[in-house]
Design an enzyme around this catalytic site. Sequence first.
Site, PDB file in Angstrom:
ATOM      1  CG  ASP A  14     -15.577   1.626 -38.748  1.00  0.00           C
ATOM      2  OD1 ASP A  14     -16.223   2.145 -37.812  1.00  0.00           O
ATOM      3  OD2 ASP A  14     -15.960   1.694 -39.935  1.00  0.00           O
ATOM      4  CB  SER A  15     -19.220  -0.684 -37.700  1.00  0.00           C
ATOM      5  OG  SER A  15     -19.274   0.285 -38.726  1.00  0.00           O
TER       6      SER A  15
ATOM      7  CE1 TYR B 236     -20.236  -2.969 -34.757  1.00  0.00           C
ATOM      8  CE2 TYR B 236     -18.562  -1.487 -33.924  1.00  0.00           C
ATOM      9  CZ  TYR B 236     -18.962  -2.764 -34.259  1.00  0.00           C
ATOM     10  OH  TYR B 236     -18.093  -3.818 -34.090  1.00  0.00           O
ATOM     11  N   GLY B 237     -24.324   2.376 -35.623  1.00  0.00           N
ATOM     12  CA  GLY B 237     -24.852   3.707 -35.281  1.00  0.00           C
ATOM     13  C   GLY B 237     -25.984   3.766 -34.287  1.00  0.00           C
TER      14      GLY B 237
ATOM     15  CB  CYS C  90     -15.852   3.077 -34.732  1.00  0.00           C
ATOM     16  SG  CYS C  90     -17.652   3.113 -34.547  1.00  0.00           S
TER      17      CYS C  90
ATOM     18  CB  THR D  73     -20.734   5.009 -33.274  1.00  0.00           C
ATOM     19  OG1 THR D  73     -21.160   5.474 -34.555  1.00  0.00           O
ATOM     20  CG2 THR D  73     -21.925   4.805 -32.375  1.00  0.00           C
TER      21      THR D  73
ATOM     22  CD  GLU E 229     -20.043  -1.235 -44.165  1.00  0.00           C
ATOM     23  OE1 GLU E 229     -19.814  -2.368 -44.584  1.00  0.00           O
ATOM     24  OE2 GLU E 229     -19.201  -0.553 -43.540  1.00  0.00           O
TER      25      GLU E 229
ATOM     26  CB  CYS F 189     -19.896   8.735 -39.231  1.00  0.00           C
ATOM     27  SG  CYS F 189     -19.984   7.027 -39.820  1.00  0.00           S
ATOM     28  CB  THR F 190     -14.599   6.512 -39.862  1.00  0.00           C
ATOM     29  OG1 THR F 190     -15.335   5.346 -39.456  1.00  0.00           O
ATOM     30  CG2 THR F 190     -13.939   7.132 -38.647  1.00  0.00           C
ATOM     31  CG  HIS F 191     -19.047   4.069 -42.797  1.00  0.00           C
ATOM     32  ND1 HIS F 191     -18.689   3.660 -41.535  1.00  0.00           N
ATOM     33  CD2 HIS F 191     -19.319   2.923 -43.493  1.00  0.00           C
ATOM     34  CE1 HIS F 191     -18.743   2.337 -41.456  1.00  0.00           C
ATOM     35  NE2 HIS F 191     -19.119   1.864 -42.639  1.00  0.00           N
TER      36      HIS F 191
HETATM   37  N1  DGL Z   1     -17.882   4.268 -39.045  1.00  0.00           N
HETATM   38  C1  DGL Z   1     -18.455   4.220 -37.736  1.00  0.00           C
HETATM   39  C2  DGL Z   1     -18.652   5.582 -37.161  1.00  0.00           C
HETATM   40  O1  DGL Z   1     -17.783   6.366 -37.346  1.00  0.00           O
HETATM   41  C3  DGL Z   1     -19.598   3.293 -37.614  1.00  0.00           C
HETATM   42  C4  DGL Z   1     -20.876   3.728 -38.157  1.00  0.00           C
HETATM   43  C5  DGL Z   1     -21.917   2.660 -38.121  1.00  0.00           C
HETATM   44  O2  DGL Z   1     -21.568   1.506 -38.245  1.00  0.00           O
HETATM   45  O3  DGL Z   1     -23.095   3.022 -37.993  1.00  0.00           O
HETATM   46  O4  DGL Z   1     -19.569   5.917 -36.508  1.00  0.00           O
END
Ligand code: DGL
Length: 259
Positions: free
Chosen positions: A10-11, A42-43, A73, A75, A152, A184-186
């Site tokens: 992931d990012s 990464y978004g 991730c 994205t 983050e 988004c996994t965050h």
């Molecule tokens: N956790 C990732 C996602 O699911 C990355 C989000 C990001 O870094 O913006 O999109």
Amino acid sequence: MNNKPIGIFDSGVGGLTVARQIMRAASSCKLIYFGDSLRAPYGDRRPEELIEFSREIIDFLLSKDIGALVVACGTISATVFDDVRKMVDIPIFGMVEAAVEAALSTTETGRIGLVATAGTVAGRAHEKAIKARRPDAAVKAVACPLFVPLVEEGWLDNDVANAAAKIYLADFADHKIDTLILGCTHYPLLINSIKAAIPADIKIIDPAAKLAENVAKTMTGTGEANPQHEFYVSGNKDKFDKISYIVLGKPCDAQIVAL
Ligand code: DGL
């Protein structure tokens, strides 16, 4: 059956919410995790950048002799998954397929909400996949660009996170959704703020649970009760270690790797 380790990336820390579910569903599978914390978020990265970053990370993970790859991730899964799929000849799991499977088996009305990064929302991958299987479905997507930096930073459950969730999720008020996908996994790390901002009867989908179920059907694991997972980051190790402790409940002591 495949008993090699599972590569997952992931990012940054978001993919740990996916790792957590795989550790539950496939507890004897060893994970090799890479968080690109130096280059997160990464978004709103261009597709070319996401492809290049994925290639570098996948080369690293393949050097560890992984037997499957989890693109943790949202994205990357929603925008450049077809390119990433071509980089490996081992089983690969992405977030969109899992999200769509889970949402369609949950929704009654077919009115589905999606919260995700700007890139994921712009790609409309969830909407296309949902409508291909249920043409009468209506998908309303809202980008929440502040969520990833909040996570983050470790601001998982404070007034700023609550205020951001309230403002972003107000966009669903007129859409009568019965199901909300965390695209988004965050975002599962902001679950308290998200729940507080929407009516209690809306069902929230964390696609990681379905993805982990699918992984468990393919991978046998090492046979060990507690495999020694490995964690690597491109930077910001201290923040990563702190948040991983919150998510996984144990220290991970990530190693820094320059790709
Ligand atoms: N956790 C990732 C996602 O699911 C990355 C989000 C990001 O870094 O913006 O999109």
